[in-house]
Enzyme design. Structure first.
Site, short mmCIF file in Angstrom:
data_model
loop_
_atom_site.label_atom_id
_atom_site.label_comp_id
_atom_site.label_asym_id
_atom_site.label_seq_id
_atom_site.Cartn_x
_atom_site.Cartn_y
_atom_site.Cartn_z
N GLU A 1 44.63 -16.75 130.02
CA GLU A 1 44.25 -15.37 130.12
C GLU A 1 43.72 -14.29 129.33
O GLU A 1 42.02 -13.80 129.20
CB GLU A 1 44.99 -14.30 130.91
N HIS B 1 48.60 -18.96 127.22
CA HIS B 1 48.45 -18.50 127.13
C HIS B 1 46.65 -18.39 127.34
O HIS B 1 45.84 -17.78 127.15
CB HIS B 1 47.76 -16.83 126.37
N CYS C 1 53.43 -19.02 129.23
CA CYS C 1 53.92 -18.46 128.45
C CYS C 1 56.03 -18.84 128.52
O CYS C 1 56.49 -20.12 129.17
CB CYS C 1 54.20 -17.92 127.55
#
Ligand SMILES: N[C@@H](CCC(=O)NCCCC(=O)O)C(=O)O
Length: 255
Positions: free
Chosen positions: A230, A228, A125
Site C-alpha cells: 500500500e 507494505h 507485515c
C-alpha cells in the site's frame, strides 16, 4: 483522493472490508489513548474497489462475530511492535521488541474467527507474521541475531521506495496477484517467519532466505506479505494487484 471506478453500467459492488487500526497509549499529560490507521491502507482498499471500515478492539467474542457479519474480508495491518513469543511457544530472547498485547489479542480473535468462516484475510507485515502464528507457525524473534548473513530489512530510506527483490513462487495466490518472477519490495521488519504454520506455504522469498509472503492452502484466501504494498501503489503499481485480488475474493465471498 480515491480514484472513481471506471466502468460501463452498474459499478461492481464494493465489499465491506474490516481493517485493524494501530493503538497508541495516551500521550504524557493526557488521558486519551488513540487508534491510528495509515491512510495508505484505507486508500489501497478504496482504489481496489472495497469499502474500508476500521474495527475498534473488543474482547467480546459476540462483537467480533458481529463485525464479521458485516464485512466480507479482513485486513490485518502492520505496526512497530512484536507478537508475544508465548503465542508461538517461546519465551522472549534478546532482540525481541516492544509488544502491544491488547492489539494482538484482538487481532488474533478476529483472524481466527474470520478463518473459521473461510472469509478472505490479508495480513500486511506484522499481520503476515500473525497469520503464520495463528496457523501454528513460529517467528525469528530478531533476524539480525538469529539468521545467517541476512540483509538489512529495516530500510532507512523512503518506504514508498523498494529495498530488495523477492522471488515469487509460481502457481501461488501471490503470483496470481502480481505475476511470476522477481518483485521489488519495501522492507520495515526485524522479525520473520521461522516455521511455517499448518498447511501454510511460502509464496515469496528474498535472496537472503527470508520468507516474504505466505498463504494458507486450507482457506480460499489467506495471504500475508512481509512488505507494505500500500506504500508503493504510485511508484510500483504492480503491488495494487495484491489488494485487487483480495477485494475480488471478498466480493465473491458474499455473493
Ligand atoms: N514485528 C514486526 C513488525 C513489522 C511491521 O509491521 N512493521 C511496520 C512498521 C511500521 C509501519 O510502517 O507500519 C517486525 O518484524 O518488526
Amino acid at each position: 483522493m480515491t480514484h472513481p471506478m471506471r466502468h460501463h453500467g452498474q459499478p461492481p459492488r464494493r465489499p465491506n472490508i474490516g481493517i485493524t487500526p494501530d493503538w497508541s497509549e495516551a500521550a504524557p499529560g493526557t488521558s486519551f489513548a488513540r487508534y491510528e490507521l495509515k491512510v495508505s491502507y484505507a486508500e489501497a482498499v478504496l482504489r481496489a474497489g472495497g469499502l474500508p471500515f476500521v474495527l475498534p478492539y473488543t474482547d467480546d467474542p459476540t462483537c467480533v462475530e458481529a463485525y464479521l457479519d458485516r464485512v466480507s474480508g479482513v485486513l490485518i495491518t502492520g505496526g512497530a511492535f512484536d507478537i508475544p513469543p508465548e503465542a508461538y511457544g517461546e519465551t522472549a530472547r534478546e532482540g525481541m521488541g516492544a509488544m502491544k498485547e491488547g492489539r494482538t489479542t484482538f487481532e488474533t480473535a478476529l483472524m481466527r474467527a474470520a478463518l473459521k468462516r473461510n472469509m478472505p484475510v490479508l495480513g500486511i507485515c506484522g499481520g503476515m507474521q500473525l497469520l503464520n502464528v495463528v496457523l501454528g507457525g513460529t517467528l525469528y524473534q530478531d533476524i539480525g541475531r538469529e539468521m545467517q548473513e541476512v540483509r538489512e530489512h529495516e530500510q532507512k530510506h523512503d518506504r514508498t521506495q523498494p529495498q530488495h527483490p523477492v522471488d515469487v513462487r509460481d502457481n501461488s495466490l501471490l503470483a496470481e496477484a502480481v505475476g511470476r518472477g522477481q518483485l521489488m519490495v519495501n522492507s520495515t521488519h526485524h522479525q520473520a517467519v521461522k516455521k511455517l504454520g499448518n498447511q501454510v506455504v511460502s509464496s515469496a522469498v528474498s535472496p537472503d532466505g527470508v520468507v516474504e509472503a505466505i498463504e494458507s492452502t486450507a482457506h480460499a484466501f489467506a495471504l500475508g506479505v512481509q512488505w507494505h504494498p500500500e506504500y508503493m501503489l504510485n511508484n510500483l503499481p504492480v503491488h495494487a494487484g495484491i489488494y485487487k485480488v483480495f477485494i475480488h475474493k471478498a466480493r465473491d465471498y458474499r455473493r
